[in-house]
Every structure is written in structure tokens, then in C-alpha cells.
Design a protein around this motif. Structure first.
Motif, PDB file in Angstrom:
ATOM      1  N   ALA A  75      21.952  33.258   7.215  1.00  0.00           N
ATOM      2  CA  ALA A  75      21.151  32.089   7.558  1.00  0.00           C
ATOM      3  C   ALA A  75      19.749  32.212   6.970  1.00  0.00           C
ATOM      4  O   ALA A  75      19.287  33.315   6.659  1.00  0.00           O
ATOM      5  CB  ALA A  75      21.064  31.933   9.075  1.00  0.00           C
ATOM      6  N   ASP A  76      19.079  31.077   6.814  1.00  0.00           N
ATOM      7  CA  ASP A  76      17.677  31.012   6.386  1.00  0.00           C
ATOM      8  C   ASP A  76      17.451  31.587   4.999  1.00  0.00           C
ATOM      9  O   ASP A  76      16.347  32.045   4.676  1.00  0.00           O
ATOM     10  CB  ASP A  76      16.764  31.719   7.398  1.00  0.00           C
ATOM     11  CG  ASP A  76      16.824  31.068   8.767  1.00  0.00           C
ATOM     12  OD1 ASP A  76      16.560  29.865   8.852  1.00  0.00           O
ATOM     13  OD2 ASP A  76      17.161  31.768   9.747  1.00  0.00           O
ATOM     14  N   ALA A  77      18.483  31.544   4.161  1.00  0.00           N
ATOM     15  CA  ALA A  77      18.300  31.877   2.750  1.00  0.00           C
ATOM     16  C   ALA A  77      17.868  30.613   2.015  1.00  0.00           C
ATOM     17  O   ALA A  77      18.407  29.533   2.246  1.00  0.00           O
ATOM     18  CB  ALA A  77      19.583  32.436   2.158  1.00  0.00           C
ATOM     19  N   ARG A  78      16.903  30.741   1.130  1.00  0.00           N
ATOM     20  CA  ARG A  78      16.420  29.591   0.365  1.00  0.00           C
ATOM     21  C   ARG A  78      17.230  29.474  -0.924  1.00  0.00           C
ATOM     22  O   ARG A  78      17.402  30.435  -1.653  1.00  0.00           O
ATOM     23  CB  ARG A  78      14.930  29.749   0.052  1.00  0.00           C
ATOM     24  CG  ARG A  78      14.275  28.495  -0.493  1.00  0.00           C
ATOM     25  CD  ARG A  78      12.761  28.632  -0.472  1.00  0.00           C
ATOM     26  NE  ARG A  78      12.253  28.658   0.889  1.00  0.00           N
ATOM     27  CZ  ARG A  78      11.982  27.571   1.609  1.00  0.00           C
ATOM     28  NH1 ARG A  78      12.157  26.376   1.085  1.00  0.00           N
ATOM     29  NH2 ARG A  78      11.514  27.678   2.836  1.00  0.00           N
ATOM     30  N   VAL A  79      17.738  28.269  -1.189  1.00  0.00           N
ATOM     31  CA  VAL A  79      18.597  28.014  -2.346  1.00  0.00           C
ATOM     32  C   VAL A  79      17.919  26.990  -3.244  1.00  0.00           C
ATOM     33  O   VAL A  79      17.524  25.910  -2.780  1.00  0.00           O
ATOM     34  CB  VAL A  79      19.983  27.505  -1.914  1.00  0.00           C
ATOM     35  CG1 VAL A  79      20.897  27.370  -3.133  1.00  0.00           C
ATOM     36  CG2 VAL A  79      20.610  28.434  -0.880  1.00  0.00           C
ATOM     37  N   LEU A  80      17.769  27.326  -4.527  1.00  0.00           N
ATOM     38  CA  LEU A  80      17.138  26.439  -5.500  1.00  0.00           C
ATOM     39  C   LEU A  80      18.135  26.087  -6.594  1.00  0.00           C
ATOM     40  O   LEU A  80      18.866  26.958  -7.068  1.00  0.00           O
ATOM     41  CB  LEU A  80      15.924  27.103  -6.151  1.00  0.00           C
ATOM     42  CG  LEU A  80      14.688  27.439  -5.320  1.00  0.00           C
ATOM     43  CD1 LEU A  80      14.905  28.663  -4.463  1.00  0.00           C
ATOM     44  CD2 LEU A  80      13.508  27.679  -6.244  1.00  0.00           C
ATOM     45  N   ALA A  81      18.153  24.822  -6.994  1.00  0.00           N
ATOM     46  CA  ALA A  81      18.948  24.380  -8.141  1.00  0.00           C
ATOM     47  C   ALA A  81      18.010  24.272  -9.338  1.00  0.00           C
ATOM     48  O   ALA A  81      17.165  23.382  -9.389  1.00  0.00           O
ATOM     49  CB  ALA A  81      19.629  23.054  -7.855  1.00  0.00           C
ATOM     50  N   VAL A  82      18.135  25.188 -10.288  1.00  0.00           N
ATOM     51  CA  VAL A  82      17.184  25.306 -11.389  1.00  0.00           C
ATOM     52  C   VAL A  82      17.824  24.788 -12.672  1.00  0.00           C
ATOM     53  O   VAL A  82      18.892  25.247 -13.074  1.00  0.00           O
ATOM     54  CB  VAL A  82      16.738  26.763 -11.579  1.00  0.00           C
ATOM     55  CG1 VAL A  82      15.733  26.871 -12.708  1.00  0.00           C
ATOM     56  CG2 VAL A  82      16.164  27.312 -10.279  1.00  0.00           C
ATOM     57  N   ALA A  83      17.176  23.836 -13.310  1.00  0.00           N
ATOM     58  CA  ALA A  83      17.621  23.302 -14.598  1.00  0.00           C
ATOM     59  C   ALA A  83      16.467  22.500 -15.172  1.00  0.00           C
ATOM     60  O   ALA A  83      15.360  22.493 -14.632  1.00  0.00           O
ATOM     61  CB  ALA A  83      18.869  22.441 -14.437  1.00  0.00           C
ATOM     62  N   GLY A  84      16.721  21.801 -16.260  1.00  0.00           N
ATOM     63  CA  GLY A  84      15.698  20.921 -16.819  1.00  0.00           C
ATOM     64  C   GLY A  84      14.805  21.625 -17.807  1.00  0.00           C
ATOM     65  O   GLY A  84      14.915  22.818 -18.052  1.00  0.00           O
ATOM     66  N   PHE A  85      13.878  20.857 -18.359  1.00  0.00           N
ATOM     67  CA  PHE A  85      13.037  21.349 -19.451  1.00  0.00           C
ATOM     68  C   PHE A  85      11.657  21.772 -18.998  1.00  0.00           C
ATOM     69  O   PHE A  85      10.917  22.371 -19.747  1.00  0.00           O
ATOM     70  CB  PHE A  85      12.890  20.251 -20.518  1.00  0.00           C
ATOM     71  CG  PHE A  85      12.280  18.983 -19.989  1.00  0.00           C
ATOM     72  CD1 PHE A  85      10.923  18.804 -19.975  1.00  0.00           C
ATOM     73  CD2 PHE A  85      13.092  17.980 -19.477  1.00  0.00           C
ATOM     74  CE1 PHE A  85      10.361  17.640 -19.473  1.00  0.00           C
ATOM     75  CE2 PHE A  85      12.528  16.808 -18.976  1.00  0.00           C
ATOM     76  CZ  PHE A  85      11.168  16.633 -18.980  1.00  0.00           C
TER      77      PHE A  85
END
Length: 815
Positions: free
Chosen positions: A586-596
Motif C-alpha cells: 500500500a501507499d506506493a507511488r506509481v508514475l506513468a512516464v512518457a512524452g518528450f
């Protein structure tokens, strides 16, 4: 932000005044400098702003010793906070629909105009709107969203907020801090192209209590305890733990609430005392108790002179203590920083004993190069020399433009040298410039105009030059974006791109789908893309044939009424985060990383109690998921297609003793006998890390893998996490292999004295870089450009080091 000690009965303001009038700790105020008044005006489009909210903060309020001062401007736009003790302050002002603006006022500096502070509130060009929620999606009411941790907005009953922010500036100018009672405070540093929808997800707070004592076990009163994130180089655009402060009472006790989960770097400062930095892991919802032992430091009293004459307004800093922007915000005063007064005198508290080097700004230190500092008090005279200044006015079509960023760079390598902002009259001054050639750059996102080379200036030592700048490039395109059903599409990114250069105009559609993209050079045709945001890997498809490129005749051209129709597709990525035993995290931070744009805000969420997560509103394409656990463990998964709902991420706790993949390195307790190459003399960083050898092939074929292994010995505890930089410099290009040591499994803050660290990684030299000789350089750094800092080299042969704290390891031949 923090809390006072356990037994404060004295009125806070009276306490601060009394402490400042005696032997004040350096973090609280500068010893011997009189209190002064802070007052000024708030303007909107040059006219007085009636009823603007103005807030005054400082290290005193961050630490909870006093409350932030807040008032509203009078009908003539005036505010007056009265007499305040001599420290660094931040003043913030805001009205609905205008940029939350912050200025710094340093009462330690006798040259600062503290009674005539002017804050101009620009029109809203960029900012965030959305909700602050917990992992279950429950709205968090009365959460504060504070520009530079000073002033901003508060969430309503639905958890919603809307805040206009600065569109440009240094990283510390772009900080947004989110705080709420009962939750860990986070911050975000990001550049924006418009008003961006972004929801912030908070986890339960950690609470750290404890006691500060001397080496003899006596309590330390009025010491500041700081909790900073231990991460050396957080990705810009991602939420990270915000600094939290507390102050000890007479019994040495302190209590810090609002601590976000993760590995935190703990620092403590008192009068002539400090603690060696150490790290502590704080879990979400966890309470911890610490004992902080503080040891004797020195007080350095001195004078700053030029040819024997006193110089006022010079900032003197212990070079080894200078923080990077992650550890410093608008109001944080390093304990080892002071400003010279009218007679040139300064008092620097908390200086480390031993050989100490100082830095001086905006003057250059000539002598002494270092000073041997013993416990107690001692005196020193710092001989400095004046550096250059460039001053001028920024205009657009002959009219001065306030609040414009101006940057001076050296043409050789375009290394940033100095940045400032124009005042209400469009004037700027760049100080502390070394002799040499400079190019001036200026841009203003609100006006939508810029100039890449406003002037070229050659400065001699101590010379002042005038150089006015015209913002000649301000071509713009306006229009609207619709979906296939002719409904307006709000909150999407529109990019107009020059066919042959990297010139482009970026903007976000408003709630009616309208866009206004400026700051283009013109003189060409521009093709257009529309995507869900700057973090999107792929643009939307157009309905029908793609629109024809738009011609902008010159830097003043404007084309209106462009209609764009796109196929809007919003997808989600969902899954679960577990540990190696399949238990949910629980309480793990998840980031979706993409883009320029790496400085754009990444879509983010937090795992629930079952370890589940979902990130929505994503465009089609592949994303990397970065997962940061509540214990600062990390995982990175690549090429996750938007739309997947079955992602499984295994997150193991960081450890230097187990679960380390031998492909990325190892931790040994004795020096291996198989080291291929060694230096002829010792190579040491900061008297803490020694490079004892390396294993690097002397030849490599272009395009093939090149295995690099480096061996380090830990001489003393490191105190914080640093990242390794690897520069493989070739005839025309550099291969950059910066990385976390040992695959991120063993942060430098956990390295133990006497251990030998083996760091292994692989690079490729692209054939397009060309064959020839490539030199391998290495070192340690923290932060992001332009505010990164390299760990100082304290011992190395002259032929192996350069002025950037780099070590040349070897050379290889690429064929």
C-alpha cells in the motif's frame, strides 16, 4: 509544516525577538543584524490591487516556531508586516484568476529594499486544476496548494482546487507544495504549457518525534530539525516528499507532523551545534521516535573587503554546506550562510571544524582559499573582487515588459551562467558574472514572445554593461479543438512545430476547447499535433486528412480561427504492486512516464491497501511505470501499453546486503584481487568515497555493448543519496550513462564505512557518434540541470581531474 518543542509557554513572537537579540542560531536569524520592517504594494496591470491576500513566511514559520503572517491589501494595494527579525523571507500574493506570485526579501542584506516590495500579479497563463484525494479516491478538504510553499489555493468540500502559477523560472520558482492535516506533504516541480488538469493523491502522514542532545547528553533548545527527501535526483514532474521542519523545546524535544513516507534525510542545527546528516525510513501512518546527537561547530566572524575597504551585501557560504534546490525552498536559510553588513562584517554560525572553503556572491573570493576552523569562535577576513554586471530593459514593440525571464549564457557549450527576472518597469540586472563573452536570452510566457539571442556582450573583470533586449519573436496561432461529434475538447496539448528546426508553440485548450499558442519565430510553415498532454507518447489521430501546415510570415504574424478535429481516445493502466512474497504494498507511488518533456507533470497515483492502482486519462502508446515504495524502494517497468489492466510490479526493499542482481554490482567487505586497472595515486570525493579501480575494455566496436565496472571504497558515511555520472566523451558526441549506484538497490546514504562497492553497467556507442578516441569520466552528483551539484573531488592527480569535479578514468578506442 512543523511543530515547536514540548514546553513553549512564551509568546512565539516574543520568543523569536528575544532569541534574535541574543546569540541567535544561524537558522533563525543572522547574529548582530537589526530587525527591519517589511512592507510594500501589490499591483495588477500596474494598478493597485485592493483585497489581495498577502502572506509572509520564513524558516521560522516552516519550522512551526511562528505562524505565517497573512493580511489583505488596502485600497491602494498596500501591505505592512511590521518589524521582523533578520532572516530570509518569502512574500506571496494572490487574487482569483491571477498568478500566485512570490518574492524573496532578505533582511540580512543591508541593500535590500524591504519597505518597498512590489508584487505584480500577471494574468493566468498556466496552472493546475483538479482534486486532492487519498488512495481510495476520497476528497481531502482544506488541503493547501502553495506556490513555493508560500501562498496559493485551498481545496473545497469536493476536494477541488484551481491555481494559477508561474510559467517560467528556476526550479525553486516552480515548486508547488501540497499539504493537508493528517497527510504526508508532497511537492512538484514542473513546467506547464497551460492550465493542466492534475489530481494529487496523498498518503497518511508519518509523525517523527524525538529529542536533540549534545554529545554529553544535555538537551539542545531552539534547534531546528529538518526532514528532507533522501532522493538524489528525483524526476522533475513527479510528486516527491516535501520538506518538513520542527524546533526543539527547552527539554530538547521536537515533533514533526506531515512527513511523507520514504527515506528521509535528517539534519539538525543549533547555536554552534549541528548533527551529522543521517537517514531514517518513515512509513505512511507511522510514528517514530529519534534521538539526534549534536556536536560542536564553530562560529566564524569576519569582514568582506575589496582592497581593504568593506563591502556590503555579499553572501558568504560554507562551500561544503551549499544545498541543491530539492533541499532549499523560497525561505530556507542554510545554517552556514550569512550576508555582509555596511561595515563588511558577517557572522556565520554552524561552520564545520577543520579546513573550510567559503564561497562569496556576487563577488569572487580571492583569499584565503581555505581556513582552518576550530570549535568556538574565530575571525577571518575575506578578500574579494568585483565581478561583472549586465543591466538593461526588455521590450516588446517598444513597450517595457515586466516579469520577463532573462538568462546570460556562455556561447561555448551554452552553460547557464545567471538568470533573473525584470521588475515592474521591465528592468533587469544580472550580477556576479565572470569575465568573458555572453549571449542574452529572454522569454515571457504571458506575453507569448521571446528572443534566443537578445544581445551579445563582452565583459571585463568588474565591468558593468547596458544591453537592452527586444522580444522580436511572438508569432501565434489561435483556434479550437473538437472531437468527431463536434464537441469541444478541453485540456489537451496543441503543438505547432517548425518543419526544419526545433521551434514550436505549445498550449493547452481551455474548457471551451480554445487554444492560443504563441512564442514562435515565424517565417515558415508549422505542422500541428494534438495529444492528451505532454506526458503522452502518441498524438491523437485527426478526423479526415491532417490539417495543412499553417504559415506564419514573421515574428509578429498571427493566424486565428484554426479548427482541429481529432479522435479522442482516453485509456487507463491498472494493476497491482506486491513484494517478493506476493503481499500487496500500500501507499506506493506509481508514475506513468512518457512524452518528450521530462519536466512535464507525470500522471500519478498511489496504491490502495490491496496494492491496486489505476492511472486514467492516458492516450494510446507505451509508458514506463516508475514505482516508489513507502520505504523508498523502486521499480521501473518499460513499454506498458495504455489500456492494460493486468500490470504486476514486484517491489523489493532496498538493501545493500541481499537481493542484488550481480549484473548491476555487489557490496563486499574486503577489496577484491581481480581489479583490472588502478589509479597511480589516490582518487577521493569529499573525503568519503575512494575510487580504487576499474575494469573497462580498451577497445569496442561501434554499436556493441561496452561493460564498465567501477570499484569504490567507503571512507566515511555519505549522509545522503548521490547519483553517479558517467560521461563517455568522443570526437563529436557524449554518451551519458548517469545512473543510481548498483541498480538503485544500494543508495549512497546506506553505504557503510569500510565496505567496497562494485558498480557494473553497460553502454553502447551509437555508430552515428563516429569512431575514434572516447574518454571515460565519472563522479557523483545530485539535483537536475541547471541546479545540479557535483560532489567535490578532494584528492586526485591533476591530470585525472577537471574543474567540474570529474575524474578521467581511462580512454577507449571505438572502431
Amino acid at each position: 509544516h512543523g511543530a515547536r518543542g514540548s514546553d513553549r509557554n512564551e509568546d512565539a513572537d516574543e520568543l523569536v525577538t528575544r532569541l534574535a537579540a541574543t546569540r541567535s542560531p544561524g537558522w533563525l536569524s543572522q547574529d548582530g543584524v537589526k530587525a527591519r520592517r517589511i512592507a510594500g504594494h501589490v499591483l495588477i496591470d500596474g494598478a493597485p490591487a485592493n483585497g489581495a491576500v498577502v502572506r509572509l513566511t520564513s524558516e521560522l514559520s516552516l519550522a512551526g516556531l511562528v505562524a505565517p503572517r497573512e493580511q489583505q491589501t488596502t485600497s491602494d494595494g498596500h501591505f505592512d508586516f511590521g518589524v521582523q527579525v533578520a532572516t530570509l523571507y518569502a512574500i506571496g500574493a494572490v487574487v482569483p484568476g491571477r498568478v500566485a506570485t512570490v518574492k524573496r526579501v532578505d533582511l540580512r542584506d543591508p541593500q535590500s529594499r524591504s519597505e518597498d516590495v512590489v508584487l505584480g500579479l500577471d494574468p493566468c497563463a498556466v496552472g493546475f486544476f483538479g482534486k486532492v484525494i487519498d488512495a481510495a479516491g476520497t476528497p481531502i478538504v482544506h488541503a493547501e496548494l502553495l506556490a513555493q510553499d508560500v501562498i496559493g489555493a485551498e481545496t473545497d468540500r469536493s476536494g477541488s482546487f484551481d491555481l494559477c502559477l508561474r510559467a517560467q523560472g528556476m526550479p525553486e520558482d516552480l515548486r508547488l507544495v501540497i499539504r493537508a492535516n493528517g497527510y504526508g506533504a508532497v511537492e512538484l516541480v514542473a513546467t506547464l504549457s497551460g492550465r493542466v488538469h492534475h489530481d494529487f493523491v496523498l498518503s497518511p502522514e508519518g509523525v517523527v518525534s524525538g529529542r536533540a542532545i549534545t554529545a554529553q547528553g544535555l538537551p539542545v533548545a531552539n534547534a531546528e530539525i529538518r526532514f528532507d527527501w533522501d532522493e538524489a535526483t528525483p524526476r522533475p514532474g513527479s510528486e516527491q516528499p516535501a520538506p518538513v521542519r520542527a524546533v526543539t523545546g527547552s527539554d530538547g524535544r521536537f515533533r514533526a507532523a506531515g512527513v511523507a513516507a520514504g527515506r528521509r534525510r535528517v539534519l539538525a542545527f543549533g547555536r554552534e551545534l549541528s548533527a551529522s546528516p543521517f537517514t531514517v525510513v518513515v512509513g505512511a501512518g507511522e510514528s517514530k521516535d529519534l534521538e539526534v546527537t549534536m556536536t560542536a561547530r564553530a562560529v566564524v566572524r569576519g569582514r568582506v573587503v575589496v582592497d581593504g575597504k568593506p563591502v556590503a551585501g555579499v553572501t558568504v557560504t560554507d562551500r561544503g554546506e551549499k544545498p541543491t534546490y530539492q533541499a532549499r525552498d523560497a525561505t530556507t536559510v542554510p545554517a552556514t550562510e550569512a550576508v555582509s553588513q555596511a561595515d563588511g562584517t558577517f557572522v556565520l554560525d554552524g561552520v564545520a571544524t577543520g579546513d573550510v572553503s567559503f564561497t562569496t556572491t556576487p563577488y569572487r573570493l580571492r583569499a584565503p582559499k581555505s581556513v582552518h576552523v576550530a570549535p568556538g569562535e574565530q575571525n577571518v577576513t575575506l578578500e574579494v573582487e568585483a565581478l561583472g554586471e549586465i543591466a538593461g530593459t526588455v521590450r516588446r514593440h517598444g513597450k517595457p515588459v515586466p516579469h520577463t525571464r532573462v538568462k546570460a549564457t556562455a556561447p561555448q557549450g551554452w552553460v547557464q551562467t545567471s538568470t533573473t527576472e525584470t521588475d515592474e518597469s521591465g528592468r533587469f540586472v544580472l550580477r556576479g558574472l565572470d569575465p568573458g563573452d555572453y549571449v542574452l536570452f529572454a522569454d515571457n510566457a504571458t506575453v507569448g514572445a521571446f528572443v534566443p539571442e537578445g544581445a551579445r556582450v563582452r565583459l571585463g573583470l568588474g565591468e558593468r554593461r547596458e544591453a537592452d533586449i527586444d522580444l522580436i519573436y511572438g508569432a501565434r496561432i489561435t483556434g479550437s479543438v473538437y472531437d468527431a461529434k463536434s464537441a469541444p475538447v478541453p485540456g489537451v496539448l496543441v503543438r505547432f512545430m517548425h518543419a526544419d528546426t526545433d521551434d514550436q508553440g505549445r498550449c493547452i485548450t481551455d474548457l471551451a476547447g480554445r487554444f492560443d499558442c504563441g512564442s514562435m519565430t515565424g517565417g515558415a510553415k508549422y505542422r500541428v499535433e494534438v495529444s492528451a498532454g505532454e506526458a503522452s507518447p502518441l498524438p491523437f489521430s485527426f478526423v479526415g486528412p491532417p490539417p495543412a501546415p499553417v504559415l506564419l510570415a514573421d515574428g509578429d504574424a498571427q493566424v486565428d480561427g484554426v479548427r482541429l478535429v481529432v479522435e479522442v481516445q482516453k485509456l487507463a493502466i491498472a494493476g497491482v504492486v506486491v513484494d517478493s512474497s506476493e503481499a500487496p504494498i500500500a501507499d506506493a507511488r506509481v508514475l506513468a512516464v512518457a512524452g518528450f518533456n521530462e519536466w512535464s507533470p507525470a500522471p500519478t497515483t498511489i496504491t490502495t491497501t490491496t496494492g491496486r492502482f489505476e492511472i486514467g486519462d492516458l492516450s494510446a502508446g507505451a509508458y514506463s511505470l516508475q514505482v516508489i515504495g513507502p520505504d523508498s524502494s523502486k521499480a521501473l517497468t518499460g513499454s506498458i501499453q495504455a489500456g492494460r489492466k493486468d500490470v504486476r510490479v514486484v517491489l523489493d526493499p532496498p538493501s545493500c546486503n541481499s537481493n542484488i542482481d550481480p549484473k548491476v554490482g555487489s557490496v563486499l567487505h574486503s577489496e577484491p584481487t581481480t581489479i583490472a586497472s588502478r589509479s597511480q595515486a589516490r582518487v577521493v570525493w569529499d573525503d568519503r568515497i575512494e575510487l580504487i579501480g576499474w575494469d573497462i575494455p580498451q577497445r569496442v566496436r561501434l554499436g556493441d555493448e561496452l561493460d564498465i565496472t567501477l570499484f569504490y571504497r567507503v571512507l566515511h558515511p555519505i549522509g545522503r543519496s548521490w547519483k553517479m555520472f558517467i560521461h563517455v566523451d568522443g570526437p563529436t558526441m557524449r554518451v551519458n550513462a548517469d545512473h543510481d549506484p548498483i541498480g538503485g538497490r544500494c543508495p549512497t546514504s546506506t553505504w557503510q564505512q569500510g565496505d567496497v562497492l562494485v558498480d557494473h553497467f553497460t553502454i553502447r556507442i551509437d555508430p552515428s557518434n563516429g569512431a575514434g578516441k572516447y574518454e571515460v569520466w565519472t563522479g557523483f552528483f545530485t539535483g537536475w540541470a541547471p541546479t545540479w551539484k557535483n560532489m567535490p573531488v578532494t584528492q586526485a592527480p591533476a591530470e585525472m581531474r577537471d574543474s567540474h569535479e570529474r575524474i578521467r578514468v581511462t580512454a577507449i578506442a571505438a572502431e
